[in-house]
Design a protein around this motif. Structure first.
Motif, PDB file in Angstrom:
ATOM      1  N   TYR A  63       0.937  -1.165   0.104  1.00 47.27           N
ATOM      2  CA  TYR A  63      -0.033  -0.060   0.153  1.00 47.27           C
ATOM      3  C   TYR A  63       0.886   1.141  -0.060  1.00 47.27           C
ATOM      4  CZ  TYR A  63      -3.244   3.673   1.131  1.00 47.27           C
ATOM      5  OH  TYR A  63      -3.829   4.761   1.105  1.00 47.27           O
ATOM      6  N   MET A  64       0.723   2.122  -1.119  1.00 50.81           N
ATOM      7  CA  MET A  64       1.506   3.246  -1.249  1.00 50.81           C
ATOM      8  C   MET A  64       0.625   4.540  -1.172  1.00 50.81           C
ATOM      9  SD  MET A  64       4.270   1.754  -3.965  1.00 50.81           S
ATOM     10  CE  MET A  64       5.358   3.314  -4.038  1.00 50.81           C
ATOM     11  N   PRO A  65       0.844   5.225  -0.111  1.00 50.44           N
ATOM     12  CA  PRO A  65      -0.376   6.437   0.105  1.00 50.44           C
ATOM     13  C   PRO A  65       0.024   7.555  -1.129  1.00 50.44           C
ATOM     14  CG  PRO A  65       1.518   6.756   1.479  1.00 50.44           C
ATOM     15  CD  PRO A  65       1.777   5.445   1.005  1.00 50.44           C
ATOM     16  N   ILE A 121       0.534  -7.720   3.812  1.00 49.35           N
ATOM     17  CA  ILE A 121       0.524  -6.189   3.537  1.00 49.35           C
ATOM     18  C   ILE A 121       1.720  -5.626   4.082  1.00 49.35           C
ATOM     19  CG2 ILE A 121      -0.666  -3.914   4.015  1.00 49.35           C
ATOM     20  CD1 ILE A 121      -3.212  -5.681   4.344  1.00 49.35           C
ATOM     21  N   ILE A 122       2.578  -4.735   3.093  1.00 52.40           N
ATOM     22  CA  ILE A 122       3.499  -4.017   3.391  1.00 52.40           C
ATOM     23  C   ILE A 122       2.756  -2.720   3.285  1.00 52.40           C
ATOM     24  CG2 ILE A 122       5.815  -3.004   2.822  1.00 52.40           C
ATOM     25  CD1 ILE A 122       6.320  -5.782   1.423  1.00 52.40           C
ATOM     26  N   ASP A 123       2.447  -1.929   4.490  1.00 55.78           N
ATOM     27  CA  ASP A 123       1.982  -0.686   4.490  1.00 55.78           C
ATOM     28  C   ASP A 123       3.032   0.638   4.521  1.00 55.78           C
ATOM     29  OD1 ASP A 123       0.304   1.506   4.845  1.00 55.78           O
ATOM     30  OD2 ASP A 123      -0.605   0.779   6.757  1.00 55.78           O
ATOM     31  N   ILE A 124       3.332   0.944   3.418  1.00 56.43           N
ATOM     32  CA  ILE A 124       4.139   2.180   3.162  1.00 56.43           C
ATOM     33  C   ILE A 124       3.755   3.552   3.881  1.00 56.43           C
ATOM     34  CG2 ILE A 124       5.274   3.806   1.684  1.00 56.43           C
ATOM     35  CD1 ILE A 124       6.486   0.514   1.658  1.00 56.43           C
ATOM     36  N   ARG A 125       2.456   3.652   3.997  1.00 57.87           N
ATOM     37  CA  ARG A 125       1.984   4.619   4.914  1.00 57.87           C
ATOM     38  C   ARG A 125       2.379   4.558   6.406  1.00 57.87           C
ATOM     39  NH1 ARG A 125      -4.200   6.007   6.274  1.00 57.87           N
ATOM     40  NH2 ARG A 125      -3.658   5.221   8.164  1.00 57.87           N
ATOM     41  N   SER A 126       2.118   3.512   7.051  1.00 57.29           N
ATOM     42  CA  SER A 126       2.538   3.389   8.541  1.00 57.29           C
ATOM     43  C   SER A 126       4.040   3.353   8.519  1.00 57.29           C
ATOM     44  CB  SER A 126       1.779   2.187   9.154  1.00 57.29           C
ATOM     45  OG  SER A 126       2.449   1.190   8.593  1.00 57.29           O
ATOM     46  N   LYS A 127       4.660   2.573   7.498  1.00 54.48           N
ATOM     47  CA  LYS A 127       6.158   2.217   7.572  1.00 54.48           C
ATOM     48  C   LYS A 127       7.150   3.625   7.413  1.00 54.48           C
ATOM     49  CE  LYS A 127       5.831  -1.872   9.011  1.00 54.48           C
ATOM     50  NZ  LYS A 127       6.259  -2.463  10.467  1.00 54.48           N
ATOM     51  N   VAL A 128       6.653   4.296   6.295  1.00 55.89           N
ATOM     52  CA  VAL A 128       7.674   5.409   5.941  1.00 55.89           C
ATOM     53  C   VAL A 128       6.839   6.777   6.046  1.00 55.89           C
ATOM     54  CG1 VAL A 128       8.684   6.456   3.813  1.00 55.89           C
ATOM     55  CG2 VAL A 128       8.646   4.022   4.025  1.00 55.89           C
ATOM     56  N   PHE A 129       5.596   7.071   5.656  1.00 57.95           N
ATOM     57  CA  PHE A 129       5.219   8.335   5.650  1.00 57.95           C
ATOM     58  C   PHE A 129       4.766   8.925   6.904  1.00 57.95           C
ATOM     59  CE2 PHE A 129       5.511   7.393   1.179  1.00 57.95           C
ATOM     60  CZ  PHE A 129       5.519   8.551   0.613  1.00 57.95           C
ATOM     61  N   ASP A 130       3.769   7.938   7.721  1.00 55.11           N
ATOM     62  CA  ASP A 130       3.445   8.548   9.173  1.00 55.11           C
ATOM     63  C   ASP A 130       4.564   8.876  10.095  1.00 55.11           C
ATOM     64  OD1 ASP A 130       0.935   8.405   8.029  1.00 55.11           O
ATOM     65  OD2 ASP A 130       0.483   6.524   9.251  1.00 55.11           O
ATOM     66  N   PRO A 131       5.659   7.864  10.016  1.00 54.41           N
ATOM     67  CA  PRO A 131       6.595   8.353  11.016  1.00 54.41           C
ATOM     68  C   PRO A 131       7.517   9.487  10.515  1.00 54.41           C
ATOM     69  CG  PRO A 131       7.086   6.293   9.935  1.00 54.41           C
ATOM     70  CD  PRO A 131       5.787   6.586   9.385  1.00 54.41           C
ATOM     71  N   HIS A 132       7.538   9.877   9.414  1.00 49.42           N
ATOM     72  CA  HIS A 132       8.492  10.789   8.771  1.00 49.42           C
ATOM     73  C   HIS A 132       7.912  12.154   9.159  1.00 49.42           C
ATOM     74  CE1 HIS A 132      10.577  13.116   5.619  1.00 49.42           C
ATOM     75  NE2 HIS A 132      11.621  12.057   5.410  1.00 49.42           N
ATOM     76  N   PRO A 133       8.999  13.110   9.192  1.00 47.89           N
ATOM     77  CA  PRO A 133       8.720  14.301   9.921  1.00 47.89           C
ATOM     78  C   PRO A 133       7.971  15.437   9.005  1.00 47.89           C
ATOM     79  CG  PRO A 133      10.994  14.041   9.781  1.00 47.89           C
ATOM     80  CD  PRO A 133      10.231  12.835   9.743  1.00 47.89           C
ATOM     81  N   ASP A 134       8.445  14.994   7.739  1.00 47.13           N
ATOM     82  CA  ASP A 134       7.649  15.791   6.799  1.00 47.13           C
ATOM     83  C   ASP A 134       7.298  15.153   5.392  1.00 47.13           C
ATOM     84  OD1 ASP A 134       6.910  17.982   4.998  1.00 47.13           O
ATOM     85  OD2 ASP A 134       9.082  18.736   4.838  1.00 47.13           O
ATOM     86  N   PRO A 135       6.155  14.259   5.608  1.00 47.56           N
ATOM     87  CA  PRO A 135       5.838  13.433   4.337  1.00 47.56           C
ATOM     88  C   PRO A 135       5.767  13.964   3.041  1.00 47.56           C
ATOM     89  CG  PRO A 135       4.250  13.111   6.221  1.00 47.56           C
ATOM     90  CD  PRO A 135       5.201  14.486   6.490  1.00 47.56           C
ATOM     91  N   LEU A 136       5.289  15.335   3.159  1.00 47.32           N
ATOM     92  CA  LEU A 136       5.437  16.100   1.829  1.00 47.32           C
ATOM     93  C   LEU A 136       6.601  16.291   1.016  1.00 47.32           C
ATOM     94  CD1 LEU A 136       2.248  18.899   2.024  1.00 47.32           C
ATOM     95  CD2 LEU A 136       2.547  16.807   0.884  1.00 47.32           C
ATOM     96  N   SER A 153      11.803  -0.256   3.139  1.00 50.32           N
ATOM     97  CA  SER A 153      10.855  -0.670   3.614  1.00 50.32           C
ATOM     98  C   SER A 153      10.309  -1.990   3.149  1.00 50.32           C
ATOM     99  CB  SER A 153       9.480   0.293   3.789  1.00 50.32           C
ATOM    100  OG  SER A 153       8.581  -0.296   4.486  1.00 50.32           O
ATOM    101  N   ILE A 154      10.492  -2.385   1.742  1.00 50.03           N
ATOM    102  CA  ILE A 154      10.114  -3.572   1.163  1.00 50.03           C
ATOM    103  C   ILE A 154      11.165  -4.521   1.639  1.00 50.03           C
ATOM    104  CG2 ILE A 154       9.528  -4.605  -0.956  1.00 50.03           C
ATOM    105  CD1 ILE A 154       8.236  -1.994  -2.187  1.00 50.03           C
ATOM    106  N   SER A 155      12.458  -4.034   1.204  1.00 49.96           N
ATOM    107  CA  SER A 155      13.471  -4.776   1.446  1.00 49.96           C
ATOM    108  C   SER A 155      13.523  -5.460   2.929  1.00 49.96           C
ATOM    109  CB  SER A 155      14.636  -4.194   1.087  1.00 49.96           C
ATOM    110  OG  SER A 155      15.877  -5.041   1.310  1.00 49.96           O
ATOM    111  N   ASN A 156      13.323  -4.339   3.815  1.00 54.24           N
ATOM    112  CA  ASN A 156      13.406  -4.762   5.333  1.00 54.24           C
ATOM    113  C   ASN A 156      12.550  -6.009   5.344  1.00 54.24           C
ATOM    114  OD1 ASN A 156      15.596  -3.291   5.765  1.00 54.24           O
ATOM    115  ND2 ASN A 156      14.213  -1.611   6.428  1.00 54.24           N
TER     116      ASN A 156
END
Length: 114
Positions: free
Chosen positions: A26-28, A60-75, A97-100
């Motif tokens: 899932y890629m937001p 499921i590999i949820d890119i939103r929860s693994k990458v974007f939500d914890p990122h300080p500036d998703p934009l 994230s996918i590799s991990n």
């Protein structure tokens, strides 16, 4: 929608047929993080998509929860902070994230450089 479920079922069956393992990534969209596109985001049915994958026992590999939500500036992971594909940094984080996940599941050997 029924078409989405049908496509997912066919894809899972095809991948299983050759002994593979299918993941749903899932890629937001940009609209998730921009007030300018909030109305578009509300039309996207993330819950339906995620529950369908879960019901079908597709990891499921949820890119939103693994990458974007914890990122300080998703934009900042979009080019010029505009509605578009992700930028190089965004895709780098997605790939990591996918590799991990694939390493933790034993799909990619832990000593791999991927």
């Amino acid at each position: 929608t029924p078409i989405f479920k049908e496509i997912m079922q066919k894809a899972k069956k095809m991948v299983s047929g050759w002994g593979g393992k299918m993941y749903f990534v899932y890629m937001p969209p940009y609209g998730r993080y921009s007030a300018d596109y909030e109305h578009i985001f509300s039309l996207l049915n993330r819950d339906f998509v995620m529950s369908t994958a879960t019901e079908m026992d597709i990891p499921i590999i949820d890119i939103r929860s693994k990458v974007f939500d914890p990122h300080p500036d998703p934009l900042s992971l979009f080019p010029f902070r505009k509605n578009n594909h992700y930028n190089a940094e965004g895709y780098r984080l997605v790939a990591e994230s996918i590799s991990n996940r694939l390493k933790s599941d034993g799909i990619i050997p832990l000593n791999s450089r991927n």
